[in-house]
Design an enzyme around this catalytic site. Structure first.
Site, PDB file in Angstrom:
ATOM      1  N   CYS A  77       0.844  -1.186   0.000  1.00  0.00           N
ATOM      2  CA  CYS A  77       0.000   0.000   0.000  1.00  0.00           C
ATOM      3  C   CYS A  77       0.882   1.239   0.000  1.00  0.00           C
ATOM      4  O   CYS A  77       1.591   1.522   0.955  1.00  0.00           O
ATOM      5  CB  CYS A  77      -0.915   0.004   1.219  1.00  0.00           C
ATOM      6  SG  CYS A  77      -2.572  -0.584   0.859  1.00  0.00           S
ATOM      7  N   LEU A  78       0.803   1.977  -1.081  1.00  0.00           N
ATOM      8  CA  LEU A  78       1.613   3.168  -1.273  1.00  0.00           C
ATOM      9  C   LEU A  78       0.818   4.118  -2.148  1.00  0.00           C
ATOM     10  O   LEU A  78       0.285   3.718  -3.184  1.00  0.00           O
ATOM     11  CB  LEU A  78       2.941   2.792  -1.932  1.00  0.00           C
ATOM     12  CG  LEU A  78       3.991   3.875  -2.108  1.00  0.00           C
ATOM     13  CD1 LEU A  78       4.572   4.267  -0.761  1.00  0.00           C
ATOM     14  CD2 LEU A  78       5.103   3.390  -3.020  1.00  0.00           C
TER      15      LEU A  78
END
Length: 888
Positions: free
Chosen positions: A723-724
């Site tokens: 998750c970025l």
């Protein structure tokens, strides 16, 4: 010590003039840290803004059973779980102007009250053998006019009403409603059409019927999200396939218990029931003739079970601070745990098999847990379980324990009985005995009251209480009602379109008004990142010139794909400058200079050299290999775009990041990176698989992390999800998210190393940056670092046993060179000090970390020894190079 502020706190503020009365109180609905101001909901429903220094917390009634809390005077200390609470309410009857009358009642128990709307959003309800959650409650409002005429404004039309005396009235949607008997109301649009078109119970409509008084408010229906049944338990797919319709009549439901956040608060409107009415279901108690009372004050005391095993009774609610996030290794007395960390892959410590035990106590400073281990199940000759037997007590590291997924219950959980066939198939059934399967006449749903020596005490729907084993029950859905509403609303909408149902969809409500509520799951981004549809570019890529490494001013975003919630954002504010690949430049042939020929995999013989960027043949173990497009279907311009990215990587990669591209699958890449010095990931190796969609660079790459089942960072999940915000897996703004023609693969890989694998990963958690430097933040950040360090060591063992193809030599060479320093760091922490030129320096290291290191260090040393080395691994701390302190 001043009590910290929490949303929904009841506070007292001091008016500049006049005496302090009940009107000097408000409910905290928002707080701005920068200017230290807060917004308060007053008794009459109006909002007022006050300075934080001008208020004082007088009650915290929002605390509920099962909530985690800490001491307000020791926010960095141990935490506890609420096991019970008592709230006494002060009720008043307001006049038309919102002022209190002489009719005041002190010390009222909530058991003798009924809200204006009998059911609150999120409440648990029963219908025969079905358990559900309330997600919407449409209302019918009876309005009385001056001439005695009464009309009924139905649930669809009632949304067009507003208060005639307080145009800015505010209400909390979970528990309160906008209308209550005695309130003056009028049409929102200023016309009387809403009354004219309503059903008239007495009299008839007249033009002068512009303002009326609410005579009665009743639930027109209830929308229920069904979460469990006696036959299917909590198996959602089976439940949803056979569940009753979501729209139900109130008299067909039985109230089980309230939602966790449905506490009584200042301004709540209610009716004081008679003794006779209290003995019947609150859903059937008629309240049309009862006066409307308003909660003017509350006094809440709380019972807490602390991690050290002590119990506190009758604590003032203001002496406690709620904890919204609990660490993976925060355990509580009575919880069942397993020994042998999930995802370790090398067996439990000391080679033992999986063990199940019950927590007696936890030392939050030492990260040690006192556990009673169970014996394997035994039976008497008659086939009955012989009872729960404890084999021994032991003190172990919290980092070596995990919550038992088969026994994960806690105080306040709503649970259902598990069918006997399911019980017998669970692994835990072989270690913890279970009673005979329940007969059909036993209650099947209840709520957890307490945990006791491996048993669970449940209060059932019929009022009875009994002890069961954890694997005999299953926890029902605990999501916030807004998440359930979003899903169920779609069902009802489709159903209405198909069947022309005249019931209508649930009334809309503003989820943003839910104070401290979770984000709507509809806002969640695709965790795989980007649109993978075919989108051939119109022209070849332009030449990339003057490429520089990006400046990291980024936000990391993460969101658990299995649980909804808010996230922290990270992006790159100063990315690599590059031309827009969609610009048509058919005369640009510079792509030919970018092509890098593939090489065979480097062998094991001779001096080892591993280039930071190389092009090889694709490995068979790449995560995206089965879905790879092999690049040819992307078109010539897409190929040019990819090869330009290769050139950027080749010229700008940091020395501790290694990228492999593949000649036969140019849409795939593999990335290896070394954990930076001074972080809990120091000297570790971390591997990522990337795939470039055919719509790249209009969308970011897909990224998969080789986790080996470990969650060693808030942004890297055990499932491999990364998750970025730069990957568009969460919202962001500007360059925080992927910008076609500007963002690059180099930006992605540098962000993973510098921003995700950083020195304080705990603060990557959602909205936790404000905890930096606070005692509560430090309480969590240090054990998070310790656990991340241990998981990094375990990841090393995984890599040595199952190295990614093509990186075998790289992994061996890295640990040959760095193994001695890794072991030196471990042994220094075991001894609590490190040698330095100026003497010995104390390290922060918990007892739990030392115990866990004692378990993993022999395996790590043996694995490094098998590699051969550039020196002896059998060294002591006195001969170690000074390692960087990575835990503080």
């Amino acid at each position: 010590m001043r009590t910290t502020l929490e949303l929904r706190d009841l506070v007292r503020f001091y008016p500049k003039r006049g005496n302090r009365t009940l009107v000097d109180r408000g409910l905290l609905v928002s707080y701005t840290g920068e200017d230290r101001t807060c917004t308060l909901l007053r008794l009459d429903g109006t909002l007022v803004t006050k300075k934080v220094d001008d208020i004082a917390v007088v009650d915290r009634s929002s605390i509920h059973v099962g909530q985690m809390v800490g001491s307000a005077s020791d926010v960095g200390g141990q935490i506890g779980v609420v096991t019970g609470f008592t709230t006494d309410l002060h009720l008043v009857q307001l006049n038309e102007r919102g002022g209190a009358t002489k009719n005041q009642i002190l010390g009222v128990s909530p058991a003798g009250l009924r809200r204006v709307r009998a059911l609150s959003l999120g409440d648990y309800v029963l219908s025969g053998s079905w358990l559900g959650r309330v997600v919407a409650v449409p209302l019918d409002v009876d309005v009385l006019f001056h001439d005695g005429a009464v009309c009924r404004v139905t649930h669809l039309e009632s949304q067009r009403l507003k208060s005639a005396t307080n145009k800015h009235a505010y209400h909390i949607p979970e528990t309160n409603v906008a209308f209550y008997p005695g309130e003056r109301v009028t049409a929102k649009d200023g016309s009387a059409t809403v009354f004219k078109g309503s059903r008239w119970l007495s009299g008839r409509w007249k033009p002068e019927h512009e303002i009326g008084t609410v005579a009665n408010v009743e639930m027109a229906g209830v929308f229920v999200y069904w979460i469990a049944s006696a036959q299917h338990g909590t198996k959602q797919q089976l439940v949803q396939e056979s569940a009753p319709p979501p729209y139900q009549q109130p008299d067909s439901l039985a109230y089980l218990c309230s939602a966790p956040d449905c506490s009584w608060r200042l301004g709540d409107r209610c009716f004081l029931l008679s003794d006779e009415q209290q003995h019947i279901s609150s859903l059937q108690a008629h309240s049309a003739l009862l006066p409307t009372m308003t909660v003017a004050n509350s006094n809440t005391t709380v019972d807490v079970l602390w991690q050290d095993g002590t119990r506190q009774y009758g604590a003032r609610s203001t002496s406690l601070s709620p904890y919204d996030f609990i660490m993976e290794h925060d355990f509580f007395p009575g919880q069942c745990v397993v020994y042998g960390v999930a995802g370790d892959g090398v067996g439990a410590a000391n080679g033992s098999t999986r063990r199940v035990g019950v927590v007696r106590s936890l030392n939050s400073k030492d990260q040690t847990v006192h556990v009673s281990w169970f014996k394997a199940a035994s039976t008497r000759p008659d086939g009955e379980a012989s009872g729960l037997e404890v084999e021994c007590d032991d003190t172990v590291s919290a980092y070596d324990l995990g919550r038992d997924p088969d026994h994960s219950v806690l105080h306040g959980d709503v649970v259902v009985r598990v069918l006997s066939s399911v019980i017998e198939s669970t692994p835990a059934a072989q270690q913890i005995p279970h009673a005979k399967s329940a007969s059909a006449d036993l209650p099947w749903v209840g709520r957890v009251v307490d945990l006791n020596d491996g048993h669970v005490q449940v209060k059932w729907s019929d009022g009875s209480t009994s002890l069961v084993f954890p694997h005999e029950i299953s926890v029902a859905n605990k999501e916030h009602y807004t998440q359930l509403y979003a899903e169920m609303y779609g069902w009802e909408w489709d159903e209405e379109e198909d069947d022309d149902d005249d019931v209508g969809a649930p009334p809309e409500f503003d989820a943003a008004n839910v104070v401290n509520g979770p984000h709507d799951p509809a806002d969640a981004r695709n965790i795989e990142g980007g649109d993978c549809s075919v989108n051939e570019l119109d022209g070849p890529a332009a030449t990339t010139q003057n490429v520089e490494a990006p400046t990291l001013v980024s936000t990391v975003s993460h969101e658990d794909p299995n649980v909804g919630g808010a996230v922290v954002e990270v992006g790159l504010a100063d990315p690599v400058e590059r031309s827009d690949a969609s610009v048509n430049d058919s005369n640009d042939d510079s792509v030919d200079d970018v092509v890098i020929k593939a090489k065979d995999a480097i062998g094991d013989d001779g001096p080892f050299k591993f280039p930071n960027f190389d092009v090889l043949k694709s490995p068979p173990d790449h995560h995206y290999l089965d879905t790879a497009d092999q690049g040819s279907s992307g078109g010539k311009e897409w190929v040019k775009t990819v090869q330009k990215e290769w050139k950027i990587l080749q010229d700008n990669l940091p020395e501790t990041i290694y990228v492999r591209a593949f000649e036969d699958h140019i849409d795939l890449l593999q990335v290896a990176m070394v954990g930076a010095s001074g972080t809990p990931y120091q000297d570790g190796l971390f591997f990522f698989d990337l795939q470039l969609p055919l719509s790249y660079p209009n969308v970011p790459p897909q990224v998969y992390y080789h986790s080996f089942g470990n969650r060693l960072n808030p942004n890297l999940y055990a499932s491999g999800t990364v998750c970025l915000s730069l990957l568009n897996t969460f919202d962001g703004e500007g360059t925080e998210v992927w910008v076609p023609g500007t963002s690059s693969l180099l930006q992605v890989v540098v962000s993973l190393q510098a921003l995700v694998l950083n020195d304080q990963p705990y603060y990557n958690e959602a909205n936790y940056e404000h905890l930096v430097g606070t005692p509560q933040g430090h309480r969590h950040a240090l054990p998070y670092n310790e656990n991340a360090f241990l998981l990094t060591l375990r990841t090393m063992l995984h890599l040595l046993r199952r190295p990614p193809r093509g990186f075998e030599g790289f992994i061996r060479d890295h640990f040959r060179r760095r193994g001695r320093y890794i072991l030196a760091t471990c042994e220094a922490y075991l001894q609590g000090c490190v040698p330095a030129d100026h003497g010995r320096m104390e390290l922060s290291c918990s007892t739990g970390l030392r115990i866990a290191l004692d378990n993993v260090l022999p395996r790590l040393r043996a694995a490094f020894t098998q590699l051969g080395d550039e020196g002896s691994y059998q060294c002591t701390a006195s001969s170690h190079q000074h390692p960087t302190n990575i835990l503080v």
